[in-house]
Write a protein that holds these residues in place. Sequence first.
Motif, PDB file in Angstrom:
ATOM      1  N   LYS A 109      21.031  10.028  46.075  1.00 18.77           N
ATOM      2  CA  LYS A 109      20.784   9.611  47.317  1.00 18.77           C
ATOM      3  C   LYS A 109      21.907   9.913  48.470  1.00 18.77           C
ATOM      4  N   LYS A 110      23.019   9.810  48.007  1.00  8.88           N
ATOM      5  CA  LYS A 110      24.155   9.862  48.597  1.00  8.88           C
ATOM      6  C   LYS A 110      24.278  11.509  49.113  1.00  8.88           C
ATOM      7  N   GLU A 111      24.060  11.983  48.098  1.00 13.94           N
ATOM      8  CA  GLU A 111      24.161  13.667  48.300  1.00 13.94           C
ATOM      9  C   GLU A 111      23.031  14.269  49.332  1.00 13.94           C
ATOM     10  N   ALA A 112      21.904  13.487  49.089  1.00 16.24           N
ATOM     11  CA  ALA A 112      20.540  13.779  50.192  1.00 16.24           C
ATOM     12  C   ALA A 112      21.255  13.558  51.448  1.00 16.24           C
ATOM     13  N   GLU A 113      21.595  12.419  51.822  1.00 13.31           N
ATOM     14  CA  GLU A 113      22.006  11.887  53.038  1.00 13.31           C
ATOM     15  C   GLU A 113      23.043  13.016  53.493  1.00 13.31           C
ATOM     16  N   GLN A 114      23.884  13.354  52.723  1.00 14.73           N
ATOM     17  CA  GLN A 114      25.081  14.386  53.254  1.00 14.73           C
ATOM     18  C   GLN A 114      24.276  15.638  53.794  1.00 14.73           C
ATOM     19  N   ILE A 115      23.448  16.185  53.112  1.00 11.73           N
ATOM     20  CA  ILE A 115      22.740  17.247  53.441  1.00 11.73           C
ATOM     21  C   ILE A 115      22.165  17.037  54.833  1.00 11.73           C
ATOM     22  N   PHE A 116      21.453  16.028  55.210  1.00 10.44           N
ATOM     23  CA  PHE A 116      20.856  15.639  56.535  1.00 10.44           C
ATOM     24  C   PHE A 116      21.963  15.658  57.503  1.00 10.44           C
ATOM     25  N   GLU A 117      23.215  14.983  57.171  1.00 11.37           N
ATOM     26  CA  GLU A 117      24.236  14.956  58.232  1.00 11.37           C
ATOM     27  C   GLU A 117      24.931  16.259  58.395  1.00 11.37           C
ATOM     28  N   LYS A 118      25.175  17.170  57.231  1.00 11.14           N
ATOM     29  CA  LYS A 118      25.819  18.436  57.442  1.00 11.14           C
ATOM     30  C   LYS A 118      24.909  19.311  58.331  1.00 11.14           C
ATOM     31  N   THR A 119      23.551  19.374  57.878  1.00 10.61           N
ATOM     32  CA  THR A 119      22.775  20.460  58.505  1.00 10.61           C
ATOM     33  C   THR A 119      22.251  20.057  59.829  1.00 10.61           C
ATOM     34  N   LYS A 120      21.856  18.703  59.977  1.00  8.92           N
ATOM     35  CA  LYS A 120      21.401  18.203  61.212  1.00  8.92           C
ATOM     36  C   LYS A 120      19.935  18.731  61.277  1.00  8.92           C
ATOM     37  N   LYS A 121      19.388  19.365  60.284  1.00  6.00           N
ATOM     38  CA  LYS A 121      18.096  19.814  60.225  1.00  6.00           C
ATOM     39  C   LYS A 121      17.028  19.163  59.408  1.00  6.00           C
ATOM     40  N   ARG A 122      15.885  19.360  59.685  1.00  2.00           N
ATOM     41  CA  ARG A 122      14.800  18.870  58.417  1.00  2.00           C
ATOM     42  C   ARG A 122      14.667  19.378  57.229  1.00  2.00           C
ATOM     43  N   GLN A 123      14.594  18.772  56.236  1.00  2.00           N
ATOM     44  CA  GLN A 123      14.770  19.214  54.609  1.00  2.00           C
ATOM     45  C   GLN A 123      13.700  18.914  54.123  1.00  2.00           C
ATOM     46  N   ASN A 124      13.423  19.545  52.917  1.00  5.25           N
ATOM     47  CA  ASN A 124      12.638  19.225  51.764  1.00  5.25           C
ATOM     48  C   ASN A 124      13.017  18.538  50.548  1.00  5.25           C
ATOM     49  N   ILE A 125      13.544  17.474  50.741  1.00  3.82           N
ATOM     50  CA  ILE A 125      13.979  16.550  49.545  1.00  3.82           C
ATOM     51  C   ILE A 125      12.953  15.851  48.893  1.00  3.82           C
ATOM     52  N   VAL A 126      12.721  16.335  47.670  1.00  9.04           N
ATOM     53  CA  VAL A 126      11.575  15.684  46.898  1.00  9.04           C
ATOM     54  C   VAL A 126      11.915  14.491  46.076  1.00  9.04           C
ATOM     55  N   SER A 127      11.328  13.601  45.961  1.00  7.56           N
ATOM     56  CA  SER A 127      11.304  12.446  44.856  1.00  7.56           C
ATOM     57  C   SER A 127      10.158  12.296  44.329  1.00  7.56           C
ATOM     58  N   ILE A 128      10.135  12.626  42.796  1.00 12.16           N
ATOM     59  CA  ILE A 128       9.119  12.549  42.039  1.00 12.16           C
ATOM     60  C   ILE A 128       9.305  11.095  41.177  1.00 12.16           C
ATOM     61  N   SER A 129       8.263  10.327  41.107  1.00 13.14           N
ATOM     62  CA  SER A 129       8.318   9.096  40.480  1.00 13.14           C
ATOM     63  C   SER A 129       8.234   9.154  38.975  1.00 13.14           C
ATOM     64  N   GLU A 130       8.453   8.181  38.270  1.00 13.22           N
ATOM     65  CA  GLU A 130       8.118   8.047  36.753  1.00 13.22           C
ATOM     66  C   GLU A 130       6.576   7.964  36.345  1.00 13.22           C
ATOM     67  N   PRO A 131       6.211   8.982  35.644  1.00 15.11           N
ATOM     68  CA  PRO A 131       4.889   9.181  35.431  1.00 15.11           C
ATOM     69  C   PRO A 131       4.467   7.887  34.708  1.00 15.11           C
ATOM     70  N   VAL A 132       3.084   7.500  34.731  1.00 11.76           N
ATOM     71  CA  VAL A 132       2.681   6.436  34.212  1.00 11.76           C
ATOM     72  C   VAL A 132       1.312   7.034  33.295  1.00 11.76           C
ATOM     73  N   PHE A 133       1.496   6.782  32.161  1.00 10.13           N
ATOM     74  CA  PHE A 133       0.402   7.462  31.175  1.00 10.13           C
ATOM     75  C   PHE A 133      -0.498   6.431  30.741  1.00 10.13           C
ATOM     76  N   ASP A 134      -1.647   6.854  30.382  1.00  6.07           N
ATOM     77  CA  ASP A 134      -2.625   6.003  29.250  1.00  6.07           C
ATOM     78  C   ASP A 134      -1.852   5.924  27.755  1.00  6.07           C
ATOM     79  N   ASN A 135      -2.570   5.527  27.283  1.00  4.10           N
ATOM     80  CA  ASN A 135      -2.169   5.202  25.829  1.00  4.10           C
ATOM     81  C   ASN A 135      -1.988   6.364  24.881  1.00  4.10           C
ATOM     82  N   ASN A 136      -2.758   7.508  25.277  1.00  5.65           N
ATOM     83  CA  ASN A 136      -2.950   8.757  24.496  1.00  5.65           C
ATOM     84  C   ASN A 136      -2.114   9.741  25.237  1.00  5.65           C
ATOM     85  N   TYR A 137      -1.420   9.522  26.306  1.00  5.01           N
ATOM     86  CA  TYR A 137      -0.848  10.517  27.077  1.00  5.01           C
ATOM     87  C   TYR A 137      -1.341  11.562  27.428  1.00  5.01           C
TER      88      TYR A 137
END
Length: 178
Positions: A109-137
Amino acid sequence: MRRTLKILLILISTLSYSQNNSESEVFKKIIEHEIGKGTLGIYILCEKSKTTFDLKGFKEETGLEVPENILKEIEINESKYSNGIWNSELINKLNYGSDFIKNKKCLNKKEAEQIFEKTKKRQNIVSISEPVFDNNYENCIVSITYWKFTGSAYGNKYFLKKDYGVWTVIAVYEYWMT
């Protein structure tokens, strides 16, 4: 007795590999899906957020006829998952150029914030959660969040199903933005 123990150890290690393999396959499918929608210049956060699942809300919003036992398994399994870290090696294995994925190493997260501060532009920083599976995956829920700028984000959830060894996005639901 010794033979039974060996068989049990092989079975446990196979299941463990299968779980990790499913998680990395879902990660790849989500990135592929996002790039397929035309998203360029993605940075990927290392931290996996916790996925939440509301069975009733899922049924109302998607209208899918998923067997009740599968949805209940996902709902129960949700509580077993916690935040984690994506391995940067997964990003390196993706065959996309820098037009699509800006960094071959995931960001904290710190590196992501530094990109925002450095570029001062909108970015596409993606966070993908932990997948939650059924018992059989064979089915899972995963959340994605796009950080556009400090304090500006949007996201949604995916319902994926594994058919003939391939993960497929079945539904995109629960859209939100700040």
